[in-house]
Write a protein that holds these residues in place. Structure first.
Motif, PDB file in Angstrom:
ATOM      1  N   ALA A 172       0.820  -1.215   0.000  1.00 54.31           N
ATOM      2  CA  ALA A 172       0.000   0.000   0.000  1.00 54.31           C
ATOM      3  C   ALA A 172       0.854   1.264   0.000  1.00 54.31           C
ATOM      4  CB  ALA A 172      -0.930  -0.015   1.212  1.00 54.31           C
ATOM      5  N   GLU A 173       2.046   1.190   0.601  1.00 56.96           N
ATOM      6  CA  GLU A 173       2.935   2.352   0.621  1.00 56.96           C
ATOM      7  C   GLU A 173       3.406   2.689  -0.793  1.00 56.96           C
ATOM      8  OE1 GLU A 173       4.583   5.593   2.296  1.00 56.96           O
ATOM      9  OE2 GLU A 173       3.361   4.103   3.345  1.00 56.96           O
ATOM     10  N   LEU A 174       3.719   1.644  -1.571  1.00 56.51           N
ATOM     11  CA  LEU A 174       4.095   1.871  -2.967  1.00 56.51           C
ATOM     12  C   LEU A 174       2.918   2.444  -3.747  1.00 56.51           C
ATOM     13  CD1 LEU A 174       6.328   1.395  -5.195  1.00 56.51           C
ATOM     14  CD2 LEU A 174       5.021  -0.644  -5.764  1.00 56.51           C
ATOM     15  N   ALA A 175       1.718   1.960  -3.456  1.00 54.79           N
ATOM     16  CA  ALA A 175       0.527   2.478  -4.131  1.00 54.79           C
ATOM     17  C   ALA A 175       0.351   3.970  -3.852  1.00 54.79           C
ATOM     18  CB  ALA A 175      -0.708   1.704  -3.685  1.00 54.79           C
ATOM     19  N   LYS A 176       0.641   4.354  -2.623  1.00 58.54           N
ATOM     20  CA  LYS A 176       0.551   5.773  -2.258  1.00 58.54           C
ATOM     21  C   LYS A 176       1.573   6.597  -3.039  1.00 58.54           C
ATOM     22  CE  LYS A 176       0.838   8.846   1.767  1.00 58.54           C
ATOM     23  NZ  LYS A 176       1.095   8.911   3.237  1.00 58.54           N
ATOM     24  N   ASP A 177       2.814   6.095  -3.108  1.00 65.05           N
ATOM     25  CA  ASP A 177       3.860   6.787  -3.874  1.00 65.05           C
ATOM     26  C   ASP A 177       3.488   6.839  -5.360  1.00 65.05           C
ATOM     27  OD1 ASP A 177       5.368   7.075  -1.565  1.00 65.05           O
ATOM     28  OD2 ASP A 177       6.514   5.234  -1.916  1.00 65.05           O
ATOM     29  N   PHE A 178       2.941   5.760  -5.857  1.00 64.17           N
ATOM     30  CA  PHE A 178       2.551   5.655  -7.266  1.00 64.17           C
ATOM     31  C   PHE A 178       1.517   6.715  -7.619  1.00 64.17           C
ATOM     32  CE2 PHE A 178       0.399   3.909 -10.955  1.00 64.17           C
ATOM     33  CZ  PHE A 178       1.376   3.231 -11.661  1.00 64.17           C
ATOM     34  N   SER A 179       0.483   6.837  -6.807  1.00 64.50           N
ATOM     35  CA  SER A 179      -0.602   7.781  -7.106  1.00 64.50           C
ATOM     36  C   SER A 179      -0.190   9.230  -6.913  1.00 64.50           C
ATOM     37  CB  SER A 179      -1.828   7.463  -6.244  1.00 64.50           C
ATOM     38  OG  SER A 179      -1.514   7.496  -4.873  1.00 64.50           O
ATOM     39  N   PHE A 188      -7.394   4.432 -12.102  1.00 62.91           N
ATOM     40  CA  PHE A 188      -7.498   3.581 -10.919  1.00 62.91           C
ATOM     41  C   PHE A 188      -8.797   2.796 -10.931  1.00 62.91           C
ATOM     42  CE2 PHE A 188      -9.423   3.075  -6.689  1.00 62.91           C
ATOM     43  CZ  PHE A 188      -8.497   2.239  -6.087  1.00 62.91           C
ATOM     44  N   THR A 189      -8.714   1.510 -10.614  1.00 60.20           N
ATOM     45  CA  THR A 189      -9.893   0.675 -10.409  1.00 60.20           C
ATOM     46  C   THR A 189      -9.854   0.152  -8.987  1.00 60.20           C
ATOM     47  OG1 THR A 189      -9.849  -0.034 -12.729  1.00 60.20           O
ATOM     48  CG2 THR A 189     -11.191  -1.320 -11.212  1.00 60.20           C
ATOM     49  N   GLY A 190     -10.953   0.344  -8.257  1.00 61.41           N
ATOM     50  CA  GLY A 190     -10.992  -0.123  -6.876  1.00 61.41           C
ATOM     51  C   GLY A 190     -12.195   0.417  -6.135  1.00 61.41           C
ATOM     52  N   SER A 191     -12.067   0.513  -4.833  1.00 53.81           N
ATOM     53  CA  SER A 191     -13.188   0.923  -3.990  1.00 53.81           C
ATOM     54  C   SER A 191     -13.342   2.446  -3.982  1.00 53.81           C
ATOM     55  CB  SER A 191     -12.981   0.437  -2.557  1.00 53.81           C
ATOM     56  OG  SER A 191     -11.908   1.137  -1.946  1.00 53.81           O
ATOM     57  N   THR A 192     -14.536   2.885  -3.613  1.00 52.63           N
ATOM     58  CA  THR A 192     -14.810   4.326  -3.499  1.00 52.63           C
ATOM     59  C   THR A 192     -13.931   4.955  -2.426  1.00 52.63           C
ATOM     60  OG1 THR A 192     -17.093   3.980  -4.206  1.00 52.63           O
ATOM     61  CG2 THR A 192     -16.602   6.044  -3.064  1.00 52.63           C
ATOM     62  N   ARG A 193     -13.736   4.235  -1.322  1.00 50.56           N
ATOM     63  CA  ARG A 193     -12.904   4.756  -0.237  1.00 50.56           C
ATOM     64  C   ARG A 193     -11.484   5.031  -0.722  1.00 50.56           C
ATOM     65  NH1 ARG A 193      -9.096   2.853   3.024  1.00 50.56           N
ATOM     66  NH2 ARG A 193      -9.291   0.743   2.165  1.00 50.56           N
ATOM     67  N   VAL A 194     -10.881   4.070  -1.393  1.00 48.60           N
ATOM     68  CA  VAL A 194      -9.510   4.250  -1.877  1.00 48.60           C
ATOM     69  C   VAL A 194      -9.486   5.247  -3.031  1.00 48.60           C
ATOM     70  CG1 VAL A 194      -7.491   3.093  -2.848  1.00 48.60           C
ATOM     71  CG2 VAL A 194      -8.875   1.937  -1.122  1.00 48.60           C
ATOM     72  N   GLY A 195     -10.549   5.282  -3.828  1.00 46.61           N
ATOM     73  CA  GLY A 195     -10.627   6.241  -4.928  1.00 46.61           C
ATOM     74  C   GLY A 195     -10.484   7.674  -4.448  1.00 46.61           C
ATOM     75  N   LEU A 197      -8.764   8.636  -1.857  1.00 48.46           N
ATOM     76  CA  LEU A 197      -7.345   8.820  -1.517  1.00 48.46           C
ATOM     77  C   LEU A 197      -6.504   9.009  -2.774  1.00 48.46           C
ATOM     78  CD1 LEU A 197      -7.000   6.050   1.244  1.00 48.46           C
ATOM     79  CD2 LEU A 197      -7.378   8.514   1.559  1.00 48.46           C
ATOM     80  N   ILE A 198      -6.839   8.268  -3.829  1.00 48.97           N
ATOM     81  CA  ILE A 198      -6.112   8.398  -5.096  1.00 48.97           C
ATOM     82  C   ILE A 198      -6.285   9.798  -5.654  1.00 48.97           C
ATOM     83  CG2 ILE A 198      -5.992   7.590  -7.488  1.00 48.97           C
ATOM     84  CD1 ILE A 198      -4.893   5.579  -5.463  1.00 48.97           C
ATOM     85  N   MET A 199      -7.514  10.282  -5.631  1.00 46.12           N
ATOM     86  CA  MET A 199      -7.804  11.625  -6.162  1.00 46.12           C
ATOM     87  C   MET A 199      -7.083  12.699  -5.343  1.00 46.12           C
ATOM     88  SD  MET A 199     -11.564  12.982  -7.198  1.00 46.12           S
ATOM     89  CE  MET A 199     -11.746  14.317  -8.385  1.00 46.12           C
ATOM     90  N   GLU A 200      -7.040  12.495  -4.033  1.00 42.40           N
ATOM     91  CA  GLU A 200      -6.349  13.438  -3.150  1.00 42.40           C
ATOM     92  C   GLU A 200      -4.852  13.453  -3.438  1.00 42.40           C
ATOM     93  OE1 GLU A 200      -5.769  14.279   1.675  1.00 42.40           O
ATOM     94  OE2 GLU A 200      -6.969  12.580   0.964  1.00 42.40           O
ATOM     95  N   ALA A 201      -4.279  12.270  -3.661  1.00 45.78           N
ATOM     96  CA  ALA A 201      -2.839  12.183  -3.944  1.00 45.78           C
ATOM     97  C   ALA A 201      -2.489  12.805  -5.286  1.00 45.78           C
ATOM     98  CB  ALA A 201      -2.398  10.722  -3.913  1.00 45.78           C
ATOM     99  N   ALA A 202      -3.400  12.692  -6.258  1.00 46.13           N
ATOM    100  CA  ALA A 202      -3.143  13.216  -7.598  1.00 46.13           C
ATOM    101  C   ALA A 202      -3.349  14.727  -7.687  1.00 46.13           C
ATOM    102  CB  ALA A 202      -4.050  12.513  -8.608  1.00 46.13           C
ATOM    103  N   ALA A 203      -4.129  15.283  -6.765  1.00 43.00           N
ATOM    104  CA  ALA A 203      -4.525  16.695  -6.854  1.00 43.00           C
ATOM    105  C   ALA A 203      -3.352  17.686  -6.863  1.00 43.00           C
ATOM    106  CB  ALA A 203      -5.495  17.022  -5.722  1.00 43.00           C
ATOM    107  N   LEU A 206      -2.173  18.177 -10.211  1.00 37.62           N
ATOM    108  CA  LEU A 206      -3.255  18.397 -11.185  1.00 37.62           C
ATOM    109  C   LEU A 206      -3.291  17.259 -12.209  1.00 37.62           C
ATOM    110  CD1 LEU A 206      -3.087  22.255 -11.830  1.00 37.62           C
ATOM    111  CD2 LEU A 206      -4.660  20.997 -10.358  1.00 37.62           C
ATOM    112  N   THR A 207      -2.978  16.063 -11.740  1.00 37.63           N
ATOM    113  CA  THR A 207      -3.025  14.896 -12.618  1.00 37.63           C
ATOM    114  C   THR A 207      -4.480  14.519 -12.889  1.00 37.63           C
ATOM    115  OG1 THR A 207      -0.943  14.049 -11.717  1.00 37.63           O
ATOM    116  CG2 THR A 207      -2.354  12.480 -12.873  1.00 37.63           C
ATOM    117  N   PRO A 208      -4.893  14.479 -14.145  1.00 34.35           N
ATOM    118  CA  PRO A 208      -6.268  14.039 -14.433  1.00 34.35           C
ATOM    119  C   PRO A 208      -6.428  12.569 -14.086  1.00 34.35           C
ATOM    120  CG  PRO A 208      -5.012  14.313 -16.468  1.00 34.35           C
ATOM    121  CD  PRO A 208      -4.155  14.829 -15.366  1.00 34.35           C
ATOM    122  N   VAL A 209      -7.575  12.221 -13.523  1.00 35.55           N
ATOM    123  CA  VAL A 209      -7.786  10.848 -13.073  1.00 35.55           C
ATOM    124  C   VAL A 209      -9.047  10.251 -13.694  1.00 35.55           C
ATOM    125  CG1 VAL A 209      -6.598  11.171 -10.872  1.00 35.55           C
ATOM    126  CG2 VAL A 209      -9.058  11.602 -11.013  1.00 35.55           C
TER     127      VAL A 209
END
Length: 468
Positions: A172-179, A188-195, A197-203, A206-209
């Motif tokens: 999960a730590e690598l996933a955080k660094d990745f996003s 990203f494909t996965g749960s709404t909860r993790v989605g 977090l992905i959007m927050e990490a990309a913001a 300004l990475t489009p998701v």
């Protein structure tokens, strides 16, 4: 792989892309290589997926992952040339004699994060779209299914140069660094909860998701519909991969008078689909002990709050990791099973007496990824489509709208944003770039200052024309 190594890899890919963006021939060759890679290693992929689940039938992996992937690659290769063509449009009259057109251009280096429930398809299908659109890519399969993740990594990294397409695996730590990387697009494909977090990490970049999430997808049965057929098709969609499917029917809505008949048909269906289920190698297991305990907890909570749990098949001892299909009758919104996506072979039955009540219930909750309606009356079908919103819809069946290459697949609201599959996937990983080309003399020259009396009159005429 460390965060710095990830960052360095992305920079290498972006530099390589800038130097030589993939053209038609390279994209076609890469798609062919991907197809050949999967075809030659089908048994290895099937075995790895089954290992991740404790057991998953080879038939399910073949028909739900490998076949759709091959067919999607074939579809992309067949249509890629037409997708890449620039498209002329009519120029606005006041900009004549200019010409105007648009063309789809690749974004650069994109990131793709797969999902454990269909690791092969949900990691490599968006890659098909990214390759077709001309991008470089770094992919990360889900760490929840480590065996298939490592096989995909090995195959991808042996097939492609790392400056073009590369696969990384990790926790999960690598996933955080990745996003958090400044990709040109993140999928990203996965749960709404993790989605979230992905959007927050990309913001910050300004990475489009594109977020392909999930949610509680309802199956609604009108009282006039063939209940036996509805039971067969709903349970088929529900029990693929033991319910661990993002578009599986999450709960059933029908009048209370249909309960007994539906229960009877359901038991017949399960017996026909999975005879001697405890020893049936075509029925899949739950991915992990953690997920098994979560499903058990949902059942216990529902039971304590008044629901009735009904087994759809008779069996004594079950292999570790197997959960048999169950109906949950008499559910309400206070139960956890009606508050979160189930992702298992449990089907709650919500008794509402009319389609209008069903529509009201769907609209009162988060917009689902899929909606299923069983009815032969086109007026009622059109009414339901008009007054509900979901990612996709299948009428009189379940899940198969996602297999239509010419239809977009994606959620809305809490179930996701953006689309992929076919041309829509090509568009997701492209920039639809507008181009206007002016002639040596153009009407726009008249619009330059200074604004003389003649120019003012012309501007006035333009204003009058625009009001017509």
């Amino acid at each position: 792989m460390t965060a710095q190594e990830l960052s360095d890899l992305l920079k290498i890919q972006q530099k390589a892309f800038t130097k030589s963006p993939p053209g038609y021939e390279q994209r076609m060759e890469a798609l062919a290589s991907l197809s050949e890679m999967v075809e030659k290693n089908q048994e290895r992929l099937i075995e790895a997926v089954s290992q991740d689940f404790g057991h998953r039938s080879s038939e399910e992996t073949t028909i739900l992952e490998l076949f759709p992937l091959h067919d999607e690659i074939k579809h992309a290769r067949r249509h890629l040339k037409s997708w890449m063509k620039r498209k002329s449009v009519r120029s606005s009259w006041f900009l004549l004699p200019s010409t105007a057109y648009y063309q789809f251009q690749p974004l650069g280096s994109v990131g793709i994060m797969g999902a454990w429930n269909y690791q092969v398809l949900l990691t490599l299908s968006p890659l098909v779209d990214a390759i077709a659109a001309g991008n470089h890519a770094i992919i990360k399969p889900s760490e929840i299914a480590p065996a298939s993740a490592e096989v995909i990594k090995d195959l991808i990294n042996k097939t492609f140069d790392s400056s073009y397409i590369h696969c990384v695996t990790g926790n999960a730590e690598l996933a955080k660094d990745f996003s958090s990387l400044p990709f040109d697009h993140l999928f990203f494909t996965g749960s709404t909860r993790v989605g979230k977090l992905i959007m927050e990490a990309a913001a910050p970049n300004l990475t489009p998701v594109t977020l392909e999430l999930g949610g509680k997808s309802p199956a609604i049965i009108h009282e006039s519909y063939d209940l036996e057929l509805a039971a067969k098709r709903i349970l088929a969609g529900k029990l693929f991969n033991a319910g661990q499917t993002c578009v599986a029917p999450d709960y059933l809505v029908m009048p209370v008078d249909l309960n007994d008949k539906f229960l009877g048909y359901s038991k017949q269906v399960v017996e026909k689909f999975y005879p001697d289920i405890a020893n049936n190698k075509q029925y899949s297991y739950i991915i992990s002990d953690k997920h098994f305990k979560r499903l058990t907890s949902l059942l216990e909570d529902a039971k304590q709050k008044g629901a009735k749990i009904i087994e759809l098949c008779e069996t004594n001892e079950l292999p570790e990791g197997m959960m048999t299909p169950k109906l949950v009758i008499g559910v309400n919104d206070e139960m956890e099973i009606m508050q979160e996506e189930i992702f298992g072979p449990l089907l709650p039955v919500l008794n509402l007496e009319s389609v209008e009540q069903a529509i009201e219930y769907v609209n009162a909750n988060a917009k689902p990824l899929a909606l299923y309606y069983f009815d032969d009356n086109q007026d009622r079908i059109d009414h339901l489509l008009k007054f509900t919103l979901s990612g996709g819809v299948t009428i009189n069946d379940t899940i198969y709208h996602l297999a239509q290459h010419r239809l977009p697949f994606g959620g809305v609201g809490a179930s996701g944003m953006g689309h992929y599959h076919g041309f829509d996937g090509f568009k997701t990983f492209s920039k639809k770039r507008a181009v206007m080309q002016q002639k040596k003399f153009g009407a726009t020259d008249i619009l330059h200052p200074p604004y003389t009396d003649i120019k003012k009159k012309l501007i006035g005429v333009m204003g009058d024309i625009s009001k017509v």
